[in-house]
Design a protein around this motif. Structure first.
Motif, PDB file in Angstrom:
ATOM      1  N   PHE A 120       4.254  36.363  15.357  1.00  0.00           N
ATOM      2  CA  PHE A 120       4.053  37.338  16.442  1.00  0.00           C
ATOM      3  C   PHE A 120       4.929  36.985  17.652  1.00  0.00           C
ATOM      4  CE2 PHE A 120      -0.082  37.062  14.151  1.00  0.00           C
ATOM      5  CZ  PHE A 120      -0.019  38.294  13.513  1.00  0.00           C
ATOM      6  N   SER A 121       6.234  37.014  17.424  1.00  0.00           N
ATOM      7  CA  SER A 121       7.183  36.633  18.465  1.00  0.00           C
ATOM      8  C   SER A 121       7.534  37.783  19.407  1.00  0.00           C
ATOM      9  CB  SER A 121       8.468  36.091  17.821  1.00  0.00           C
ATOM     10  OG  SER A 121       9.029  37.061  16.940  1.00  0.00           O
ATOM     11  N   SER A 122       6.858  38.909  19.244  1.00  0.00           N
ATOM     12  CA  SER A 122       7.039  40.039  20.165  1.00  0.00           C
ATOM     13  C   SER A 122       5.848  40.976  20.024  1.00  0.00           C
ATOM     14  CB  SER A 122       8.344  40.809  19.854  1.00  0.00           C
ATOM     15  OG  SER A 122       8.256  41.429  18.591  1.00  0.00           O
ATOM     16  N   HIS A 123       5.737  41.941  20.926  1.00  0.00           N
ATOM     17  CA  HIS A 123       4.732  43.005  20.845  1.00  0.00           C
ATOM     18  C   HIS A 123       3.294  42.475  20.855  1.00  0.00           C
ATOM     19  CE1 HIS A 123       8.355  45.159  19.678  1.00  0.00           C
ATOM     20  NE2 HIS A 123       7.727  46.293  19.952  1.00  0.00           N
ATOM     21  N   ASP A 138      -0.840  32.753  28.041  1.00  0.00           N
ATOM     22  CA  ASP A 138      -0.114  32.207  26.889  1.00  0.00           C
ATOM     23  C   ASP A 138       0.076  33.266  25.802  1.00  0.00           C
ATOM     24  OD1 ASP A 138       0.252  29.720  27.989  1.00  0.00           O
ATOM     25  OD2 ASP A 138      -1.454  28.797  26.965  1.00  0.00           O
ATOM     26  N   TRP A 139      -0.961  34.106  25.580  1.00  0.00           N
ATOM     27  CA  TRP A 139      -0.794  35.117  24.530  1.00  0.00           C
ATOM     28  C   TRP A 139       0.215  36.183  24.953  1.00  0.00           C
ATOM     29  CZ3 TRP A 139      -0.781  35.224  19.727  1.00  0.00           C
ATOM     30  CH2 TRP A 139      -0.733  36.432  19.028  1.00  0.00           C
ATOM     31  N   LEU A 140       0.308  36.461  26.233  1.00  0.00           N
ATOM     32  CA  LEU A 140       1.305  37.427  26.703  1.00  0.00           C
ATOM     33  C   LEU A 140       2.724  36.865  26.667  1.00  0.00           C
ATOM     34  CD1 LEU A 140      -0.472  39.049  29.792  1.00  0.00           C
ATOM     35  CD2 LEU A 140      -0.085  40.081  27.548  1.00  0.00           C
ATOM     36  N   ASP A 141       2.868  35.566  26.481  1.00  0.00           N
ATOM     37  CA  ASP A 141       4.179  34.908  26.439  1.00  0.00           C
ATOM     38  C   ASP A 141       4.541  34.620  24.983  1.00  0.00           C
ATOM     39  OD1 ASP A 141       6.409  33.334  26.612  1.00  0.00           O
ATOM     40  OD2 ASP A 141       5.569  31.905  28.048  1.00  0.00           O
ATOM     41  N   PRO A 142       5.415  35.405  24.359  1.00  0.00           N
ATOM     42  CA  PRO A 142       5.714  35.225  22.937  1.00  0.00           C
ATOM     43  C   PRO A 142       6.448  33.939  22.610  1.00  0.00           C
ATOM     44  CG  PRO A 142       7.147  36.893  23.891  1.00  0.00           C
ATOM     45  CD  PRO A 142       6.135  36.549  24.936  1.00  0.00           C
ATOM     46  N   THR A 143       6.888  33.188  23.635  1.00  0.00           N
ATOM     47  CA  THR A 143       7.514  31.891  23.353  1.00  0.00           C
ATOM     48  C   THR A 143       6.477  30.811  23.081  1.00  0.00           C
ATOM     49  OG1 THR A 143       7.608  31.173  25.680  1.00  0.00           O
ATOM     50  CG2 THR A 143       9.432  32.518  24.863  1.00  0.00           C
ATOM     51  N   VAL A 144       5.210  31.079  23.438  1.00  0.00           N
ATOM     52  CA  VAL A 144       4.136  30.125  23.127  1.00  0.00           C
ATOM     53  C   VAL A 144       3.735  30.326  21.670  1.00  0.00           C
ATOM     54  CG1 VAL A 144       1.785  29.391  23.672  1.00  0.00           C
ATOM     55  CG2 VAL A 144       3.314  30.142  25.511  1.00  0.00           C
ATOM     56  N   PRO A 145       3.806  29.276  20.837  1.00  0.00           N
ATOM     57  CA  PRO A 145       3.508  29.436  19.408  1.00  0.00           C
ATOM     58  C   PRO A 145       2.108  29.998  19.171  1.00  0.00           C
ATOM     59  CG  PRO A 145       4.563  27.324  19.819  1.00  0.00           C
ATOM     60  CD  PRO A 145       4.254  27.904  21.158  1.00  0.00           C
ATOM     61  N   THR A 146       2.028  30.863  18.198  1.00  0.00           N
ATOM     62  CA  THR A 146       0.763  31.518  17.868  1.00  0.00           C
ATOM     63  C   THR A 146      -0.348  30.517  17.601  1.00  0.00           C
ATOM     64  OG1 THR A 146       1.876  33.472  16.974  1.00  0.00           O
ATOM     65  CG2 THR A 146      -0.352  33.026  16.173  1.00  0.00           C
ATOM     66  N   ASN A 147      -0.034  29.454  16.856  1.00  0.00           N
ATOM     67  CA  ASN A 147      -1.087  28.500  16.474  1.00  0.00           C
ATOM     68  C   ASN A 147      -1.596  27.673  17.645  1.00  0.00           C
ATOM     69  OD1 ASN A 147       1.062  26.764  16.841  1.00  0.00           O
ATOM     70  ND2 ASN A 147       1.139  26.041  14.718  1.00  0.00           N
ATOM     71  N   GLU A 148      -0.929  27.761  18.801  1.00  0.00           N
ATOM     72  CA  GLU A 148      -1.439  27.077  19.992  1.00  0.00           C
ATOM     73  C   GLU A 148      -2.425  27.942  20.773  1.00  0.00           C
ATOM     74  OE1 GLU A 148       1.665  25.571  22.467  1.00  0.00           O
ATOM     75  OE2 GLU A 148       2.619  24.409  20.839  1.00  0.00           O
ATOM     76  N   VAL A 149      -2.515  29.231  20.415  1.00  0.00           N
ATOM     77  CA  VAL A 149      -3.373  30.155  21.153  1.00  0.00           C
ATOM     78  C   VAL A 149      -4.548  30.636  20.300  1.00  0.00           C
ATOM     79  CG1 VAL A 149      -3.452  32.265  22.532  1.00  0.00           C
ATOM     80  CG2 VAL A 149      -1.324  30.933  22.422  1.00  0.00           C
TER      81      VAL A 149
END
Length: 206
Positions: A86-89, A169-180
């Motif tokens: 989920f690197s965008s949208h 963090d979820w609004l920032d796609p540079t934060v890895p999904t598994n960290e959120v």
């Protein structure tokens, strides 16, 4: 799986909470109409805060359709998160409760039992989601994972409510999904039974 949720918090309170978290809200389509609703169902229009590409701490508050049509026309209202980046949208789905349905405890009762989950210590919260263009226009869906301790007694999968420190963090796609995307601690999602529930609505879970 969640196919019904609630939002009864007014837009002014929502905007104030985002401001307190230093998340700037843009309203490119004007202030969205957010009437109090006990039941927001598949294909309904509801508010989301979607990420702004390349800008951390900023989101666009818009009204969009819940679910897009799948390949066979069934609505995609839940979407598996496992193994996806989920690197965008990305988007935050505004809610103050969500529902799950189970087989009736009373075998004579034809309608399913309906359960309301809320967030302990907060009057409203955000659910992790994504949005995309579709044949029905821009639409959003809720991300899911295996059920955590609060939801597991009711369903084997769950949507993903986020704590307030996770929103930016979820609004920032540079934060890895598994960290959120992770389970909340046990007891974070109090549950109460709601009577007079309709049967769960069909749809496509991806």
């Amino acid at each position: 799986m969640c196919n019904d949720y609630r939002l009864e918090v007014d837009i002014a309170s929502i905007a104030e909470d985002f401001e307190n978290l230093q998340i700037k809200i843009k309203m490119p389509e004007g202030a969205p109409n957010v009437p109090a609703r006990e039941d927001i169902k598949i294909t309904d229009i509801a508010p989301i805060l979607r990420s702004v590409e390349g800008e951390r701490g900023i989101g666009e508050l818009v009204n969009r359709r819940w679910s897009w049509p799948g390949p066979r026309g069934k609505p995609v209202y839940n979407f598996r998160s496992e193994g996806r980046a989920f690197s965008s949208h990305r988007c935050l789905i505004l809610a103050d409760g969500f529902y799950e349905f189970t087989d009736p405890a009373d075998p004579k009762q034809k309608r399913l039992d309906k359960w309301l989950f809320t967030m302990r210590d907060h009057p409203w919260f955000c659910i992790a989601g994504i949005w995309r263009e579709s044949a029905a226009g821009e639409a959003f869906t809720m991300l899911t994972m295996d059920a955590g301790p609060d939801v597991a007694p009711y369903h084997h999968r769950q949507i993903i409510p986020l704590t307030r420190d996770q929103w930016a963090d979820w609004l920032d796609p540079t934060v890895p999904t598994n960290e959120v995307l992770r389970w909340l601690p046990p007891g974070s999602l109090p549950v109460t039974q709601v009577y007079g529930a309709p049967p769960a609505q069909g749809g496509l879970v991806r």
